[in-house]
Design a protein around this motif. Structure first.
Motif, PDB file in Angstrom:
ATOM      1  N   VAL A 164      51.247  39.130  82.482  1.00 37.39           N
ATOM      2  CA  VAL A 164      52.615  39.170  81.988  1.00 37.39           C
ATOM      3  C   VAL A 164      53.112  40.609  81.995  1.00 37.39           C
ATOM      4  O   VAL A 164      52.339  41.552  81.791  1.00 37.39           O
ATOM      5  CB  VAL A 164      52.667  38.567  80.555  1.00 37.39           C
ATOM      6  N   GLY A 165      54.417  40.793  82.241  1.00 36.18           N
ATOM      7  CA  GLY A 165      55.008  42.118  82.179  1.00 36.18           C
ATOM      8  C   GLY A 165      55.099  42.581  80.738  1.00 36.18           C
ATOM      9  O   GLY A 165      55.607  41.868  79.875  1.00 36.18           O
ATOM     10  N   LEU A 166      54.605  43.798  80.471  1.00 34.36           N
ATOM     11  CA  LEU A 166      54.569  44.299  79.102  1.00 34.36           C
ATOM     12  C   LEU A 166      54.648  45.819  79.089  1.00 34.36           C
ATOM     13  O   LEU A 166      54.481  46.478  80.122  1.00 34.36           O
ATOM     14  CB  LEU A 166      53.290  43.821  78.389  1.00 34.36           C
ATOM     15  N   HIS A 167      54.886  46.345  77.897  1.00 32.42           N
ATOM     16  CA  HIS A 167      54.854  47.793  77.672  1.00 32.42           C
ATOM     17  C   HIS A 167      53.711  48.071  76.709  1.00 32.42           C
ATOM     18  O   HIS A 167      53.549  47.376  75.700  1.00 32.42           O
ATOM     19  CB  HIS A 167      56.176  48.282  77.077  1.00 32.42           C
ATOM     20  N   CYS A 168      52.884  49.067  77.017  1.00 35.78           N
ATOM     21  CA  CYS A 168      51.691  49.355  76.229  1.00 35.78           C
ATOM     22  C   CYS A 168      51.752  50.779  75.676  1.00 35.78           C
ATOM     23  O   CYS A 168      52.218  51.701  76.362  1.00 35.78           O
ATOM     24  CB  CYS A 168      50.444  49.173  77.089  1.00 35.78           C
ATOM     25  N   ARG A 181      48.704  46.379  86.315  1.00 36.04           N
ATOM     26  CA  ARG A 181      47.744  45.303  86.553  1.00 36.04           C
ATOM     27  C   ARG A 181      48.081  44.062  85.721  1.00 36.04           C
ATOM     28  O   ARG A 181      47.954  42.937  86.200  1.00 36.04           O
ATOM     29  CB  ARG A 181      46.320  45.794  86.222  1.00 36.04           C
ATOM     30  N   CYS A 182      48.498  44.267  84.480  1.00 36.14           N
ATOM     31  CA  CYS A 182      48.864  43.119  83.638  1.00 36.14           C
ATOM     32  C   CYS A 182      50.079  42.390  84.208  1.00 36.14           C
ATOM     33  O   CYS A 182      50.133  41.157  84.191  1.00 36.14           O
ATOM     34  CB  CYS A 182      49.148  43.578  82.209  1.00 36.14           C
ATOM     35  N   ALA A 183      51.046  43.149  84.706  1.00 34.28           N
ATOM     36  CA  ALA A 183      52.237  42.524  85.290  1.00 34.28           C
ATOM     37  C   ALA A 183      51.874  41.700  86.518  1.00 34.28           C
ATOM     38  O   ALA A 183      52.460  40.651  86.779  1.00 34.28           O
ATOM     39  CB  ALA A 183      53.266  43.589  85.649  1.00 34.28           C
ATOM     40  N   GLU A 184      50.888  42.174  87.297  1.00 33.23           N
ATOM     41  CA  GLU A 184      50.468  41.451  88.493  1.00 33.23           C
ATOM     42  C   GLU A 184      49.781  40.128  88.140  1.00 33.23           C
ATOM     43  O   GLU A 184      49.998  39.109  88.799  1.00 33.23           O
ATOM     44  CB  GLU A 184      49.484  42.310  89.304  1.00 33.23           C
TER      45      GLU A 184
END
Length: 331
Positions: free
Chosen positions: A43-47, A37-40
């Protein structure tokens, strides 16, 4: 609150808002859901999260046009935007982040910036960073297109995360000004002009922040405080108790400090309040539709306690009595 599109209550004048909540997803799927959802939307991230209950985070995304606002509430977690994610999810934006609850850190350019409640941090998304929250948190992010930011501040290189302390003078003015923007009643922002005005308020906060970051803190601080004082006066003109002493307390400074900010102006702070009240009374009395309000009602509504004092100062300011202006409006 569920994942998907937020539906405003009937009668509300909301902007397009997207929301999602990991608590609606199975514990083992929450990290993947959050990252997707954050990438959409942002921003693209790793959590990652070490919480035994899994990642519990809620996201609301409000689109004003060129600028977006993201409000995130969650438990302990860390997000990372690594070089590989930079290549996979290109994003040229600047994040202006206000920490509403908890504590946080930002690792950027081999430097760790620690944040407390109310602090502001600014960084861009096209360089690697790590942003972490050791406990329950809430922060608000204004997302600004990188091209727009560079057009306004062409020489402001965000090589490191730039922090503005909420507790120390003079940088706390940045935190206070951004809080005022965040706490705006968004349901009242209906038109394109109002959205633009809201965005310009954010740009003014950034102008102040830029001045601090480039060594022009004193003049920026004074300008920002003066602007806040004038806004405070306009909002509270109706209140009879409005006075320089109360304003100084609201601004977190002594009366002497406040008066120094307005040295050299044509009006003292007290006379500025009086002048603005008289102008508002005159504008209302001069409208043909001000009836059935009486002169005394209008005066009292704008903070005057003594009708004879009001009439005397009104005549001195405009050369006519309040009743004369009201009579002229009838014609």
């Amino acid at each position: 609150m569920t994942g998907g599109t937020y539906v405003a209550p009937r009668g509300a004048k909301a902007h397009p808002v997207v929301s999602f909540d990991t608590r609606n997803v199975a514990v083992n799927d929450r990290i993947d859901y959050w990252e997707e959802r954050c990438a959409e939307r942002v921003v693209g991230l790793h959590c990652t999260s070490m919480s035994e209950s899994g990642l519990e985070a809620r996201f609301e995304y409000c689109d004003f046009g060129s600028i977006k606002m993201i409000d995130i509430i969650g438990n302990q977690h860390v997000i990372e935007r690594s070089p590989s994610l930079l290549r996979r999810f290109e994003k040229d934006s600047v994040f202006v982040t206000f920490l509403r609850k908890g504590s946080a850190f930002v690792n950027r350019a081999q430097s760790c910036t620690v944040l407390g409640e109310g602090d502001v941090v600014i960084y861009d998304t096209n360089r690697p960073y790590m942003h972490g929250f050791p406990a329950q948190m809430r922060h608000v992010i204004y997302e600004i297109p990188g091209a727009d930011f560079r057009e306004r501040f062409p020489r402001w290189e965000l090589n490191e995360a730039v922090r503005f302390d909420a507790l120390l003078n003079p940088t706390r003015i940045v935190s206070k000004a951004l809080r005022e923007v965040i706490e705006t009643d968004l349901s009242r922002i209906e038109t394109a002009a109002q959205r633009q005005s809201h965005e310009e308020r954010l740009w003014k906060v950034l102008q102040t922040a830029h001045a601090f970051a480039n060594g022009k803190a004193r003049s920026a601080y004074h300008t920002a405080v003066r602007e806040r004082v004038r806004r405070f006066i306009e909002v509270h003109l109706h209140e009879p108790e409005l006075c320089p002493t109360g304003i100084a307390s609201e601004m977190g400074m002594s009366l002497r400090q406040l008066n120094r900010l307005f040295q050299g102006d044509a009006n003292t702070l007290a006379s500025l309040i009086l002048t603005r009240r008289l102008q508002q009374c005159h504008a209302e009395l001069a409208r043909p539709d001000h009836y059935p309000k009486t002169v005394s009602e209008i005066a009292f509504n704008w903070g005057f306690r003594n009708l004879s004092h009001f009439s005397r100062r009104f005549r001195a300011e405009f050369g006519l009595s309040p009743s004369a202006v009201a009579e002229m409006a009838k014609r």
